[in-house]
Design a protein around this motif. Sequence first.
Motif, short mmCIF file in Angstrom:
data_model
loop_
_atom_site.label_atom_id
_atom_site.label_comp_id
_atom_site.label_asym_id
_atom_site.label_seq_id
_atom_site.Cartn_x
_atom_site.Cartn_y
_atom_site.Cartn_z
N TYR A 80 8.97 -30.85 -71.62
CA TYR A 80 8.95 -29.42 -71.05
C TYR A 80 11.33 -29.75 -70.58
O TYR A 80 11.71 -28.56 -71.43
CB TYR A 80 9.01 -29.54 -69.07
N THR A 81 11.79 -31.00 -70.65
CA THR A 81 12.95 -31.23 -70.06
C THR A 81 14.26 -30.67 -71.08
O THR A 81 15.25 -30.32 -71.23
CB THR A 81 13.29 -32.46 -69.64
N GLU A 107 3.04 -27.90 -68.02
CA GLU A 107 4.59 -28.68 -68.14
C GLU A 107 5.86 -27.76 -67.30
O GLU A 107 6.41 -28.03 -66.29
CB GLU A 107 4.79 -28.78 -69.46
N ASN A 162 7.20 -28.40 -63.53
CA ASN A 162 8.18 -28.60 -63.82
C ASN A 162 9.30 -26.85 -63.51
O ASN A 162 10.26 -27.29 -62.98
CB ASN A 162 8.54 -28.54 -65.34
N ARG A 214 11.45 -24.89 -61.04
CA ARG A 214 11.31 -24.88 -59.90
C ARG A 214 12.78 -23.92 -59.43
O ARG A 214 13.34 -23.77 -60.10
CB ARG A 214 11.47 -25.20 -59.35
N GLU A 229 16.64 -23.60 -55.25
CA GLU A 229 15.91 -24.25 -53.81
C GLU A 229 14.90 -25.56 -54.07
O GLU A 229 15.21 -25.73 -52.64
CB GLU A 229 15.52 -22.54 -52.59
N GLY A 230 14.28 -24.91 -54.86
CA GLY A 230 13.61 -26.18 -54.93
C GLY A 230 11.65 -26.43 -54.99
O GLY A 230 10.79 -27.14 -55.23
N LYS A 231 11.50 -24.04 -54.73
CA LYS A 231 10.40 -24.36 -54.37
C LYS A 231 9.72 -24.12 -55.62
O LYS A 231 10.49 -23.41 -56.75
CB LYS A 231 10.20 -22.68 -53.94
N ILE A 237 14.34 -35.92 -56.06
CA ILE A 237 13.12 -35.40 -57.25
C ILE A 237 11.90 -34.48 -56.74
O ILE A 237 11.92 -34.15 -56.58
CB ILE A 237 12.22 -36.72 -57.48
N VAL A 238 11.60 -35.60 -55.25
CA VAL A 238 11.34 -34.17 -54.44
C VAL A 238 11.08 -33.20 -53.69
O VAL A 238 9.84 -32.21 -53.63
CB VAL A 238 10.03 -35.55 -53.11
N GLU A 239 12.56 -33.05 -53.15
CA GLU A 239 12.68 -31.54 -52.79
C GLU A 239 12.94 -30.72 -53.77
O GLU A 239 12.49 -29.77 -53.52
CB GLU A 239 14.19 -31.83 -52.44
N ILE A 240 13.95 -31.17 -54.87
CA ILE A 240 14.33 -29.88 -55.64
C ILE A 240 14.01 -30.67 -57.79
O ILE A 240 13.87 -29.57 -58.52
CB ILE A 240 15.49 -30.04 -55.91
N GLY A 241 12.85 -32.08 -57.95
CA GLY A 241 12.05 -31.91 -58.90
C GLY A 241 12.96 -32.52 -59.92
O GLY A 241 14.65 -32.63 -59.78
N TYR A 242 12.68 -33.14 -60.49
CA TYR A 242 12.56 -34.22 -62.11
C TYR A 242 14.13 -33.37 -62.69
O TYR A 242 15.59 -33.29 -62.54
CB TYR A 242 12.03 -34.02 -62.43
N THR A 243 13.76 -31.96 -63.07
CA THR A 243 15.18 -31.63 -63.80
C THR A 243 16.18 -31.01 -63.25
O THR A 243 17.13 -30.71 -63.81
CB THR A 243 13.63 -29.91 -64.43
N GLN A 244 15.97 -30.36 -61.94
CA GLN A 244 17.36 -30.03 -60.77
C GLN A 244 17.30 -31.52 -60.39
O GLN A 244 18.88 -31.18 -59.81
CB GLN A 244 17.46 -29.28 -59.96
N TYR A 287 5.30 -40.41 -55.63
CA TYR A 287 5.15 -38.28 -56.29
C TYR A 287 6.70 -38.97 -57.23
O TYR A 287 6.85 -38.12 -58.76
CB TYR A 287 5.79 -37.29 -55.69
N GLU A 305 7.34 -37.88 -61.25
CA GLU A 305 8.00 -37.28 -62.36
C GLU A 305 8.60 -37.38 -63.00
O GLU A 305 8.73 -37.13 -63.98
CB GLU A 305 8.70 -36.04 -60.98
N SER A 311 6.28 -38.44 -66.25
CA SER A 311 5.81 -37.79 -66.65
C SER A 311 6.73 -37.02 -67.56
O SER A 311 5.85 -36.47 -68.68
CB SER A 311 4.93 -36.53 -66.32
N ASN A 312 8.54 -36.97 -66.98
CA ASN A 312 9.21 -35.83 -67.43
C ASN A 312 10.34 -37.15 -68.71
O ASN A 312 10.75 -36.35 -69.62
CB ASN A 312 10.10 -35.75 -66.62
#
Lengths: 210, 210, 210, 210
Positions: free
Chosen positions: C37-38, C119, C123, C125, C128-130, D32-39, D115, D119, D122-123
């Motif tokens: 994905y990235t 993926e 991934n 979001r 805001e991270g949702k 990473i937990v808050e906004i994810g790996y990508t961001q 977590y 992330e 797997s990314n």
Amino acid sequence: MNTDNEITKLKKVTFIEQARRSQIIECAIDTIVEIGYTQASLGEIAKRANVSKGVISYHFSSKDELFEQIVYKYDELSKSTFLPQFDMQIPPKKMMQKYIKSHLHFIEQNRNLVYANIEIVSNTRTKEGKFKFAGKFDERILEPIEYILLLGMKDGSFRRFTKLSRRILAQTIRNTIDGFSLEIIRNPDVDVSEYIKELNLIFDLSTRVD
Amino acid sequence: MNTDNEITKLKKVTFIEQARRSQIIECAIDTIVEIGYTQASLGEIAKRANVSKGVISYHFSSKDELFEQIVYKYDELSKSTFLPQFDMQIPPKKMMQKYIKSHLHFIEQNRNLVYANIEIVSNTRTKEGKFKFAGKFDERILEPIEYILLLGMKDGSFRRFTKLSRRILAQTIRNTIDGFSLEIIRNPDVDVSEYIKELNLIFDLSTRVD
Amino acid sequence: MNTDNEITKLKKVTFIEQARRSQIIECAIDTIVEIGYTQASLGEIAKRANVSKGVISYHFSSKDELFEQIVYKYDELSKSTFLPQFDMQIPPKKMMQKYIKSHLHFIEQNRNLVYANIEIVSNTRTKEGKFKFAGKFDERILEPIEYILLLGMKDGSFRRFTKLSRRILAQTIRNTIDGFSLEIIRNPDVDVSEYIKELNLIFDLSTRVD
Amino acid sequence: MNTDNEITKLKKVTFIEQARRSQIIECAIDTIVEIGYTQASLGEIAKRANVSKGVISYHFSSKDELFEQIVYKYDELSKSTFLPQFDMQIPPKKMMQKYIKSHLHFIEQNRNLVYANIEIVSNTRTKEGKFKFAGKFDERILEPIEYILLLGMKDGSFRRFTKLSRRILAQTIRNTIDGFSLEIIRNPDVDVSEYIKELNLIFDLSTRVD
DNA sequence: CATGAATGAGTGTTCATTCAT
DNA sequence: CATGAATGAACACTCATTCAT
């Protein structure tokens, strides 16, 4: 004096940041004057500032904000220049002459800022086509002139006006001033004193009592 | 008969072709008025013309040519409207009044074309930043007005002018007319007759012999 | 039959357009599987589709829309595959076996789509991270399994569950299926029949009445 | 004394350095937990750590290294937690229960680290698309479970397995544990004791001798 | 003639990384 | 040690233009 140092540091930091922003704003203004609103990309602005494109994004959240800052700078300079001059004591005829003179001098001394402001204000629109800086076109800009005309009419130094005729004359004077902003870019050697003298004569005559 | 048919065909083709070009030009003008020069992409123009983008490229060699055609249309209409009116027989004062009146009526009746022309002429630049339609700003546009003023000065119906003062007054009149072009777009309900009357009064007064 | 032609044309156009979109979607799926994905940029997707980057923008309004289409495609295929199978007539034990078997076969036959969907869903979001596709994680996916368990409990073919224990078992089954989706990408030669057999044994045993 | 001082200094420096690194690692995990790996950009991590972006680059040779450290931290904590528990003396059934229980407690107490590790693992891929932390997916993680199953089979406390069926059951257990890592992030109020109890029941049943 | 499809250069923006202070 | 500043590559996206059908 830790505190003092920190304050000094903070001030300095802010100062440097502000200086950089100012420098970029200045380059953006020059770019717009040189190649026009349409072609004034961040790349071209950066080139003139001898920095990379990213620097502009670092100091401004967006191109929009950068251009807003130019309009803001124009507004602030404009306000701080003209507001203190708006003096009720002066007789209307003198006031009108002062209005024209001070605006032309302002334009002469800030020609690039004035021109860039016009380019931005007249070209920036929303996605739907509405003017983003619509407020800049609005009636308020005519108010001072209309007010001077009203005063002069009341004290007999100007001829009689209807409300509409006052507005049209005010627009004519504004159009003349805005036209001068473009003229001085196209023809930098324009004789400003002479221009002022002539405009004062024109509007003296067109307001005089029979 | 073959020849005849071909000529007919050719004529028809050319006619259709011309109609298509005119239609696209009209839509381009509307697009510029609606969303401005900057956002007036071929896609937006095509959308308003209910055709595909390719059609425009088919009928015009480039976007530049399309916009040139708008300027050309403005010029032609302008010339064909004003040249016949430039009549030496009429006394200068009347001539000036006619100049103002006919220009404001022209703008009223062709407001979109006039506005689009301004947008194009003031925004189109070469890669180097020179105005592509620089000629539109040039002195020639002032010549008729200056000439009228000269005539009026010579026959005593206007006050005395220097060459420079004549030019500045001419610019003032042009700025007023150009300003009206923008005003009528922003405020479509403007009272044109009243506007004409007031401008005539203003410039009557400002040219009057004491 | 002009009408017929037009309909044919329209259908064809739409068909070609759809085919192109499908092809790009397929390439996007492959890209995500190949590089993740990235790293799955429009450029990389375009490269795999042997087209220029602009083509993707031409057929999809944004990268977001392209990825949404992948999730949509997964959902539709998923629904059309599993909904008809949800048959009340079959005894719960058989139903559960069918559930596992059909899901593993589905994954086997659509491994890339399934993987790309995971993926994207895990991934993507908001600022805001949702999680944008939060709905994909939600409880509804557990409903069919929980329902089967409930039926089996009621008719005595499964052991007794509390509401919570049913949910945890359902989650365990879902985790197993999702885990298989990743496993088959890492190890394409996995013996699916054997896998199905074993999972059925495992969950047979763990639901069995003493 | 000079030497002593220097050692003290060095130790202190190293200590501070380590503290700083730990703090940044912790913030990276939270990000990473808050906004994810990508961001999870260095900027976002720095913001949460109340430091400038440069600080991270100062303490870590690259973003890659920072993320590696998270994976390393997970591995070390994981090893130091589970290795001592791997006790041959305990009967297989108990061992399996302990495996599940300790892993779920570990996840409960280190949910963010667990977590973030998932992330990242797997990314993170190489330019060519290979998983950088491919080892994390590999068979070794299944070994302890498979070994427990083998022991239990041999001593008759578990049912009979083929090598493959043992592996599939091991994967099922791992998938269940990994699934719990995601579940506890989405639903922080999950009842862990109940979850443990249920999983133990499920896998007790699925391994029991007829 | 007209179209949809495709291209490729250019735009604003993000971001890991470097560096002077 | 830490910072803000700057860089430059990469990104998604826009658009005038070209072309096969």
